[in-house]
Design an enzyme around this catalytic site. Structure first.
Site, PDB file in Angstrom:
ATOM      1  N   GLU A 174       7.543 -15.260  -1.912  1.00 40.92           N
ATOM      2  CA  GLU A 174       7.889 -13.846  -1.736  1.00 40.92           C
ATOM      3  C   GLU A 174       8.351 -13.224  -3.046  1.00 40.92           C
ATOM      4  O   GLU A 174       9.128 -13.826  -3.798  1.00 40.92           O
ATOM      5  CB  GLU A 174       9.004 -13.755  -0.682  1.00 40.92           C
ATOM      6  CG  GLU A 174       8.868 -12.580   0.232  1.00 40.92           C
ATOM      7  CD  GLU A 174       7.608 -12.650   1.095  1.00 40.92           C
ATOM      8  OE1 GLU A 174       6.595 -12.026   0.712  1.00 40.92           O
ATOM      9  OE2 GLU A 174       7.634 -13.321   2.132  1.00 40.92           O
TER      10      GLU A 174
ATOM     11  N   ASP B  11      -1.159  -8.697  -0.483  1.00 41.71           N
ATOM     12  CA  ASP B  11      -1.530  -8.183   0.832  1.00 41.71           C
ATOM     13  C   ASP B  11      -3.007  -7.810   0.910  1.00 41.71           C
ATOM     14  O   ASP B  11      -3.690  -8.126   1.887  1.00 41.71           O
ATOM     15  CB  ASP B  11      -0.672  -6.960   1.181  1.00 41.71           C
ATOM     16  CG  ASP B  11       0.805  -7.300   1.157  1.00 41.71           C
ATOM     17  OD1 ASP B  11       1.128  -8.491   1.098  1.00 41.71           O
ATOM     18  OD2 ASP B  11       1.615  -6.365   1.197  1.00 41.71           O
TER      19      ASP B  11
HETATM   20  O1  A2G Z   1       6.069  -7.189  -0.703  1.00 41.50           O
HETATM   21  C1  A2G Z   1       5.046  -6.292  -0.275  1.00 41.50           C
HETATM   22  O2  A2G Z   1       4.469  -6.765   0.898  1.00 41.50           O
HETATM   23  C2  A2G Z   1       4.000  -6.133  -1.362  1.00 41.50           C
HETATM   24  N1  A2G Z   1       2.874  -5.326  -0.910  1.00 41.50           N
HETATM   25  C3  A2G Z   1       3.440  -7.490  -1.772  1.00 41.50           C
HETATM   26  O3  A2G Z   1       2.581  -7.310  -2.870  1.00 41.50           O
HETATM   27  C4  A2G Z   1       4.550  -8.469  -2.119  1.00 41.50           C
HETATM   28  O4  A2G Z   1       5.130  -8.182  -3.350  1.00 41.50           O
HETATM   29  C5  A2G Z   1       5.602  -8.510  -1.009  1.00 41.50           C
HETATM   30  C6  A2G Z   1       6.800  -9.361  -1.370  1.00 41.50           C
HETATM   31  O5  A2G Z   1       6.382 -10.682  -1.548  1.00 41.50           O
HETATM   32  C7  A2G Z   1       2.763  -4.010  -1.043  1.00 41.50           C
HETATM   33  O6  A2G Z   1       3.636  -3.354  -1.567  1.00 41.50           O
HETATM   34  C8  A2G Z   1       1.529  -3.380  -0.535  1.00 41.50           C
END
Ligand code: A2G
Length: 548
Positions: A64, A227
């Site tokens: 994450e 995503d």
């Molecule tokens: O938080 C969001 O889901 C982000 N996606 C993704 O890229 C990632 O950083 C996640 C945390 O792990 C978007 O903002 C679309």
């Protein structure tokens, strides 16, 4: 089995629902698809759609807040998705512009129409407020892809240029719940545009993912690529190991077979998580803090390229550090100085050891407790070597940030430890692809996977500060009711959690969640809403087009 999927494969045309959903999901979703086609005919008064495009949401299993730093992540697509029933009208003679009509099965997303000239998409305006804002996701995907379409598609002599695209959108991913409804919207829109322009075979999935990632940034979040990649590349029954460095690559990976079977349960806290809200609870701020941390680490390590683009994120700093110090042979020297690096190399391999080395450099850089706390701008200026205008330009110009203090130690520590957990999680899956001869061995692998998920949650809560009371409560209940590993999924600050649960314990788990969380916090929920808030999930297929 784990395979490397070619990111250059064209977007697949999926012919049957069983290739998208689990056996249990086929019937339910089949009815939904049929009813969407019928609804389309009624709201657009006329015939059924030409095709339905689909893009799924995702649940991130581990990894994450490290995609925008360049480290690998491990999500799976879910069965909840966005569908876009679409009809395309082509003119008899070449057209100058295309009109797009967007409707939604959910009333609060009101109908909207826009037109775009073939020679430029400048006339397609994004809206900052109002009930038509939801259409921005379609518009950015449209604009983004338009500039990537091969000239022959846009050429005025091409009689196959559409004059009208009519779309009815239907979604089952709860918005702002961290299951990535926004990326599913962008990805599904891209799929519609490619199909409408007859360009599905002309743009590969990698380019499509890159355009979707860039497009979504135009809607205000400085996001990584997890995503959109999960939505585009997923295949049923597999999680997806996605790496971004040096270039996007995906490895579909199965979870180890075991007796009893294990599954992932998603629990929605029903606390809305809005990544664009400014203030201390802020996704963009985390992106900026990790960028500051990268420059600070590069400076501390005395890298020649400390101010180059190669050191703009923590992954880049890791690569540059080893490149400037004699490549992978340098691990040997590091091992001589650190038993922990040696142990990591022995247990988890070279890439893991490289990450461990950098984690130790972070500890050395921030060894004083003052530096481990939130730092004022003046201190960050000293650590990074950027000050005044150059500081603003480097860190504060891309996205709006409001903050007086920055946490560099905690963010860096999270990034390197989380990157290591992802590697270990995937390694465990890959090492255990055949059923364990002994039931206890199977259980042990799942306990190890669960422990990695728990470690991720602790780090997100304590170092990345993106958990919240409700997420913590749900995780406590889960851990007391059969979960082997529990963590928030997605950006955090609300939204969903994901739990690794042995199948025989799922019923007890869900009923505990209902009585100990939902009944107390949301007593008014209907049976249907409860089913929607807490459910067992199967990894589903990725974006596709389905001819009606
Ligand atoms: O938080 C969001 O889901 C982000 N996606 C993704 O890229 C990632 O950083 C996640 C945390 O792990 C978007 O903002 C679309």
């Amino acid at each position: 089995m784990s395979t490397t999927l070619k990111v250059s494969d064209p977007v697949p045309l999926v012919g049957s629902l069983d290739e998208i959903y689990s056996p249990a999901g086929v019937l339910k979703n089949g009815q939904r698809w049929d009813s969407l086609a019928t609804k389309f005919a009624s709201v657009f008064s006329g015939s059924k759609p030409d095709f339905i495009a689909r893009a799924p949401g995702r649940v991130n299993l581990i990894g994450e807040h490290i995609d925008y730093v360049g480290f690998s992540v491990f999500p799976a697509a879910i069965e909840k998705d966005i569908l876009m029933a679409t009809r395309v009208t082509y003119a008899d003679s070449p057209a100058d512009k295309v009109e797009v009509v967007l409707k939604n099965t959910t009333e609060r997303f009101v109908e909207t129409t826009f037109a775009s000239e073939y020679h430029s998409t400048d006339g397609v305006q994004l809206l900052n407020e109002g009930d038509e804002r939801w259409a921005n996701y379609f518009k950015v995907a449209f604009k983004g892809l338009h500039s990537h379409l091969p000239a022959k598609v846009l050429d005025e002599k091409n009689a196959k240029r559409p004059v009208k695209i009519e779309v009815l959108v239907d979604g089952t991913i709860p918005p702002e719940s961290s299951l990535s409804s926004s990326a599913a919207m962008t990805t599904c829109s891209s799929t519609v545009v490619l199909e409408a322009f007859g360009a599905r075979e002309l743009i590969d999935r990698k380019e499509m993912a890159e355009v979707a990632i860039e497009s979504e940034r135009l809607v205000g979040v400085n996001s990584g690529g997890m995503d959109q990649s999960a939505s585009i590349f997923s295949i049923p029954n597999h999680a997806l190991y996605i790496s971004f460095y040096p270039t996007l690559e995906v490895q579909p990976t199965r979870l180890p077979p075991s007796t009893p079977d294990h599954t992932f349960v998603i629990v929605n806290t029903l606390v809305v998580s809005d990544k664009k809200v400014t203030g201390p609870v802020n996704y963009n701020l985390r992106v900026v803090e990790t960028r500051m941390a990268a420059r600070a680490l590069a400076k501390y390590l005395g890298l020649k390229a400390a101010k180059d683009a190669s050191c703009k994120d923590l992954r880049g700093v890791l690569e540059t550090y080893f490149n400037e110090n004699g490549g992978s042979g340098h691990i040997q020297t590091e091992m001589e100085n650190s038993a922990a690096v040696k142990e990591t190399l022995d247990r988890s391999g070279e890439e893991a050891a490289r990450i461990k080395v950098l984690e130790e450099k972070v500890e050395a850089l921030y060894s004083s407790s003052t530096l481990q706390a939130a730092l004022p701008r003046s201190e960050v200026e000293k650590l990074t070597g950027y000050s005044g205008d150059s500081f603003d330009k480097e860190f504060l110009s891309s996205f709006p940030i409001r903050a007086d203090a920055f946490e560099l130690y905690k963010r860096s520590k999270h990034v390197f430890t989380e990157a290591l957990r992802v590697l270990q999680f995937q390694a465990l899956c890959k090492q255990h692809q055949t059923p364990a001869s002994d039931e206890d061995d199977g259980k042990q692998v799942y306990s190890q996977l669960g422990a990695l998920m728990d470690g991720s949650q602790t780090s997100l809560r304590d170092l990345y500060s993106c958990s919240c009371d409700e997420l913590n409560q749900v995780i406590d209940i889960a851990k007391r009711n059969g979960s082997l590993g529990s963590r928030l999924t997605g950006a955090g600050w609300g939204g969903c959690t994901v739990h690794l649960v042995p199948k025989p314990k799922v019923e007890v788990f869900i009923s505990a969640m209902r009585s100990q969380y939902y009944a107390k916090k949301f007593p008014e929920l209907t049976k249907e809403q409860l089913e929607d808030a807490c459910f067992d999930t199967q990894p589903a297929g990725g974006a596709c087009v389905y001819k009606v």
